[in-house]
Design an enzyme around this catalytic site. Structure first.
Site, PDB file in Angstrom:
ATOM      1  N   GLY A 135       0.781  -1.241   0.000  1.00 11.91           N
ATOM      2  CA  GLY A 135       0.000   0.000   0.000  1.00 11.91           C
ATOM      3  C   GLY A 135       0.806   1.282   0.000  1.00 11.91           C
ATOM      4  O   GLY A 135       1.329   1.700  -1.024  1.00 11.91           O
ATOM      5  N   ILE A 137       3.678   2.002   1.492  1.00 15.37           N
ATOM      6  CA  ILE A 137       5.140   1.937   1.657  1.00 15.37           C
ATOM      7  C   ILE A 137       5.792   1.957   0.269  1.00 15.37           C
ATOM      8  O   ILE A 137       5.478   1.106  -0.557  1.00 15.37           O
ATOM      9  CB  ILE A 137       5.595   0.640   2.384  1.00 15.37           C
ATOM     10  CG1 ILE A 137       4.830   0.447   3.693  1.00 15.37           C
ATOM     11  CG2 ILE A 137       7.106   0.669   2.639  1.00 15.37           C
ATOM     12  CD1 ILE A 137       5.149  -0.871   4.406  1.00 15.37           C
ATOM     13  N   GLY A 188     -12.119  -0.086   4.229  1.00 14.81           N
ATOM     14  CA  GLY A 188     -11.575  -0.051   2.859  1.00 14.81           C
ATOM     15  C   GLY A 188     -10.262  -0.799   2.711  1.00 14.81           C
ATOM     16  O   GLY A 188      -9.533  -0.596   1.752  1.00 14.81           O
ATOM     17  N   LYS A 206       1.882 -10.476  -3.702  1.00 19.91           N
ATOM     18  CA  LYS A 206       2.888  -9.443  -3.387  1.00 19.91           C
ATOM     19  C   LYS A 206       4.297 -10.065  -3.299  1.00 19.91           C
ATOM     20  O   LYS A 206       5.278  -9.450  -3.724  1.00 19.91           O
ATOM     21  CB  LYS A 206       2.502  -8.737  -2.086  1.00 19.91           C
ATOM     22  CG  LYS A 206       1.221  -7.910  -2.244  1.00 19.91           C
ATOM     23  CD  LYS A 206       0.626  -7.495  -0.917  1.00 19.91           C
ATOM     24  CE  LYS A 206      -0.636  -6.679  -1.131  1.00 19.91           C
ATOM     25  NZ  LYS A 206      -1.414  -6.469   0.096  1.00 19.91           N
TER      26      LYS A 206
HETATM   27  P1  NDP Z   1     -12.991  -1.059  -4.875  1.00 19.52           P
HETATM   28  O1  NDP Z   1     -13.777  -2.314  -5.019  1.00 19.52           O
HETATM   29  O2  NDP Z   1     -13.304  -0.156  -3.737  1.00 19.52           O
HETATM   30  O3  NDP Z   1     -13.086  -0.192  -6.214  1.00 19.52           O
HETATM   31  C1  NDP Z   1     -13.091  -0.747  -7.494  1.00 19.52           C
HETATM   32  C2  NDP Z   1     -14.097   0.049  -8.309  1.00 19.52           C
HETATM   33  O4  NDP Z   1     -13.988  -0.324  -9.668  1.00 19.52           O
HETATM   34  C3  NDP Z   1     -15.536  -0.217  -7.860  1.00 19.52           C
HETATM   35  O5  NDP Z   1     -16.234   0.983  -7.779  1.00 19.52           O
HETATM   36  C4  NDP Z   1     -16.047  -1.114  -8.968  1.00 19.52           C
HETATM   37  O6  NDP Z   1     -17.427  -1.012  -9.191  1.00 19.52           O
HETATM   38  C5  NDP Z   1     -15.290  -0.550 -10.154  1.00 19.52           C
HETATM   39  N1  NDP Z   1     -15.275  -1.471 -11.269  1.00 19.52           N
HETATM   40  C6  NDP Z   1     -15.004  -2.788 -11.259  1.00 19.52           C
HETATM   41  N2  NDP Z   1     -15.098  -3.310 -12.492  1.00 19.52           N
HETATM   42  C7  NDP Z   1     -15.439  -2.292 -13.306  1.00 19.52           C
HETATM   43  C8  NDP Z   1     -15.702  -2.183 -14.685  1.00 19.52           C
HETATM   44  N3  NDP Z   1     -15.643  -3.249 -15.487  1.00 19.52           N
HETATM   45  N4  NDP Z   1     -16.021  -0.969 -15.200  1.00 19.52           N
HETATM   46  C9  NDP Z   1     -16.098   0.110 -14.404  1.00 19.52           C
HETATM   47  N5  NDP Z   1     -15.885   0.087 -13.065  1.00 19.52           N
HETATM   48  C10 NDP Z   1     -15.555  -1.108 -12.533  1.00 19.52           C
HETATM   49  O7  NDP Z   1     -11.458  -1.490  -4.847  1.00 19.52           O
HETATM   50  P2  NDP Z   1     -10.226  -0.698  -4.221  1.00 19.52           P
HETATM   51  O8  NDP Z   1     -10.301   0.732  -4.564  1.00 19.52           O
HETATM   52  O9  NDP Z   1     -10.065  -1.105  -2.805  1.00 19.52           O
HETATM   53  O10 NDP Z   1      -9.023  -1.401  -5.001  1.00 19.52           O
HETATM   54  C11 NDP Z   1      -8.675  -1.031  -6.311  1.00 19.52           C
HETATM   55  C12 NDP Z   1      -7.391  -1.741  -6.686  1.00 19.52           C
HETATM   56  O11 NDP Z   1      -6.374  -1.326  -5.792  1.00 19.52           O
HETATM   57  C13 NDP Z   1      -7.433  -3.262  -6.571  1.00 19.52           C
HETATM   58  O12 NDP Z   1      -6.619  -3.819  -7.570  1.00 19.52           O
HETATM   59  C14 NDP Z   1      -6.838  -3.526  -5.203  1.00 19.52           C
HETATM   60  O13 NDP Z   1      -6.266  -4.808  -5.101  1.00 19.52           O
HETATM   61  C15 NDP Z   1      -5.790  -2.456  -5.172  1.00 19.52           C
HETATM   62  N6  NDP Z   1      -5.356  -2.052  -3.832  1.00 19.52           N
HETATM   63  C16 NDP Z   1      -6.283  -1.703  -2.897  1.00 19.52           C
HETATM   64  C17 NDP Z   1      -5.879  -1.261  -1.664  1.00 19.52           C
HETATM   65  C18 NDP Z   1      -6.829  -0.864  -0.617  1.00 19.52           C
HETATM   66  O14 NDP Z   1      -6.384  -0.537   0.486  1.00 19.52           O
HETATM   67  N7  NDP Z   1      -8.110  -0.843  -0.858  1.00 19.52           N
HETATM   68  C19 NDP Z   1      -4.437  -1.184  -1.328  1.00 19.52           C
HETATM   69  C20 NDP Z   1      -3.545  -1.567  -2.405  1.00 19.52           C
HETATM   70  C21 NDP Z   1      -4.007  -1.987  -3.611  1.00 19.52           C
HETATM   71  P3  NDP Z   1     -18.417  -2.066  -8.465  1.00 19.52           P
HETATM   72  O15 NDP Z   1     -18.412  -1.670  -7.032  1.00 19.52           O
HETATM   73  O16 NDP Z   1     -19.696  -1.839  -9.181  1.00 19.52           O
HETATM   74  O17 NDP Z   1     -17.847  -3.426  -8.688  1.00 19.52           O
HETATM   75  N1  HSE Z   2      -6.447  -6.007   0.725  1.00 19.64           N
HETATM   76  C1  HSE Z   2      -5.104  -5.593   0.739  1.00 19.64           C
HETATM   77  C2  HSE Z   2      -4.574  -5.631   2.152  1.00 19.64           C
HETATM   78  C3  HSE Z   2      -4.979  -4.202   0.192  1.00 19.64           C
HETATM   79  O1  HSE Z   2      -5.390  -5.715   3.075  1.00 19.64           O
HETATM   80  O2  HSE Z   2      -3.368  -5.612   2.364  1.00 19.64           O
HETATM   81  C4  HSE Z   2      -3.565  -3.745   0.045  1.00 19.64           C
HETATM   82  O3  HSE Z   2      -2.906  -4.442  -0.947  1.00 19.64           O
END
Ligand code: NDP
Ligand code: HSE
Length: 428
Positions: A135, A137, A188, A206
């Site tokens: 995340g 780091i 989140g 990872k």
């Molecule tokens: P979320 O589920 O909160 O957000 C993803 C968004 O993308 C949702 O709003 C989803 O809509 C939308 N989405 C999915 N598919 C489509 C599509 N085909 N067209 C348009 N919109 C779409 O995820 P995060 O923000 O938590 O994570 C995003 C990425 O970041 C992931 O790859 C995750 O692994 C990575 N990540 C997340 C971290 C975290 O702390 N949350 C930390 C590090 C990495 P819907 O809700 O309708 O599915």
């Molecule tokens: N779901 C992941 C975690 C998000 O909890 O570490 C960051 O990659």
């Protein structure tokens, strides 16, 4: 003219980017002399567009990727939808359209990273993913840049914020598994399918990415063995405490004489080890190298603002490289042929919890099984289990994968023994 970017998805992480642009606009502008503008955001459908507008968002939301691919003013596309498809197809199409890509999608990079990287390289485009590991780091860029002249021997990491948060709350506050998971989701931290968080899959993705940056070797995901937190029992936690350890989900990548090994598993960590104090959503990457020695990189492993900050760092890096005309350089330039370690070289101390009949001679039977594999004990503890049964806890000296498999198989063949758990134990 402002540098225009587009976002794919507007969930937890993506919706943190406007905050950073508003809060730090002046600093960002000063860093590369121009404004950054979120020109378009891809969302799922018109209902989502209406919902976001009703919530006061005034961005240009689109529901077709073509609106972004065909917009010549958009230079960088930031994929924050997660999962494999359609993310992979959209990223490859974005590169084909001549646009740079930033993502936080570790699933995709661990499974298909080399193919996407090749496509970016062939077209002289950037493909960056700092947020994919730990995340907030900045570990990938640190490994790629600051460790260039160093030789890394082992990387250990607490790499999943959700499971670490859950373990901390369950152990320190007595929360149930369900309470801890639902709070991690509300904050989140969790993936859209939290199975990946609790079963060690997210951490294994990872670890696979870390192996490329730390050792220049691309490990196929199926070669990263992984076990999650769901197998850890209250008895394991209590005995760890009694013997001077804490249990955490630890990812490991290590270079041995025969090659590289990578795994994720619950691990007993001595309380004095720096990784033992990594709690809640915090992550840490502990690097052992011949130059620096031991170093640890610590910070929030998940959550909106920390992750969005890492994503923004990639965007700004691309902006700089566009100015310097070095944008085609790979995120990680360290690459060697991949060699996997033999089982004889996959070594660790181990914790065994074994249930036996509560009668004389059982410790001798167990000791014989370990002795046949030439494994010696470091600590032994016996506790009462249910009526007529005893729970034996053993911490071993170093043993390898072949010895581990032989001992597990032998214990499982004894019908009155029950192997409850076997976890790695970190040396001091
Ligand atoms: P979320 O589920 O909160 O957000 C993803 C968004 O993308 C949702 O709003 C989803 O809509 C939308 N989405 C999915 N598919 C489509 C599509 N085909 N067209 C348009 N919109 C779409 O995820 P995060 O923000 O938590 O994570 C995003 C990425 O970041 C992931 O790859 C995750 O692994 C990575 N990540 C997340 C971290 C975290 O702390 N949350 C930390 C590090 C990495 P819907 O809700 O309708 O599915
Ligand atoms: N779901 C992941 C975690 C998000 O909890 O570490 C960051 O990659």
């Amino acid at each position: 003219m402002a540098l225009k970017i587009a976002l794919l998805g507007f969930g937890t992480v993506a919706s943190g980017l406007p905050f950073l642009l508003e809060e730090n606009g002046d600093k960002i502008r000063a860093a590369f002399g121009d404004d950054l503008e979120i020109a378009k955001i891809l969302v799922r459908d018109d209902n989502e567009v209406n919902r976001l507008k009703e919530n006061g968002h005034s961005y240009q939301f689109v529901t077709s990727i073509d609106d972004i691919l065909n917009d010549p003013e958009i230079a960088i596309v930031v994929e924050l939808m997660g999962r494999i498809e359609p993310a992979k197809t959209y990223i490859l199409a974005t590169l084909n359209a001549g646009k740079h890509v930033v993502t936080a999608n570790k699933d995709l990079i661990a499974l298909h990273g080399p193919e996407i990287q090749e496509s970016a390289k062939a077209k002289g485009l950037a493909f960056y993913y700092e947020a994919a590991v730990a995340g907030g780091i900045p570990i990938l860029r640190t490994l790629a840049n600051s460790f260039t002249s160093d030789k890394i021997q082992r990387v250990l990491g607490v790499l999943n914020g959700t499971s670490n948060y859950m373990m901390t709350k369950m152990v320190d506050q007595g929360w149930t598994y369900e309470e801890a998971l639902s709070k991690a989701q509300a904050l989140g931290y969790a993936e859209s399918d939290p199975t990946n968080d609790v079963e060690g899959i997210d951490a294994a993705y990872k670890v696979a990415i870390l192996s490329q940056f730390a050792f220049g070797m691309t490990i196929a995901f199926e070669n990263v063995s992984h076990q999650g937190i769901s197998t850890i029992t209250a008895e394991d936690v209590a005995v760890a405490q009694e013997l001077g350890y804490v249990i955490k989900l630890v990812g490991r990548v290590e270079e041995t004489a025969s090659g590289i090994l990578a795994d994720v598993s619950p691990t007993f960590i001595p309380k004095k080890h720096p990784l033992a104090s990594v709690n809640d959503v915090m992550n840490a990457v502990f690097v052992e190298s011949i130059g620096i020695g031991q170093s640890m990189f610590y910070g929030p492993g998940a959550g909106q603002k920390p992750t969005a900050t890492s994503v923004m760092a990639d965007i700004i890096r691309i902006a700089h490289r566009l100015e310097d005309k070095t944008v085609g350089k790979a995120f990680n330039e360290f690459s060697r042929p991949t060699k996997l370690a033999n089982k004889e070289d996959k070594c660790s101390h181990y914790y065994f919890a074994i249930e036996t009949p509560d009668k004389t001679g059982q410790l001798l039977r167990i000791a014989t099984i370990f002795n046949e594999q030439k494994i010696s004990f470091r600590q032994v503890l016996q506790e009462k289990a249910q009526e007529g049964r005893a729970r034996l806890v053993i911490i071993t000296h170093m043993m390898n994968q072949l010895q581990l498999e032989a001992v597990q198989s032998q214990i499982n063949q004894e019908s009155d023994f029950k192997l409850l758990n076997a976890f790695k134990v970190l040396g001091e």
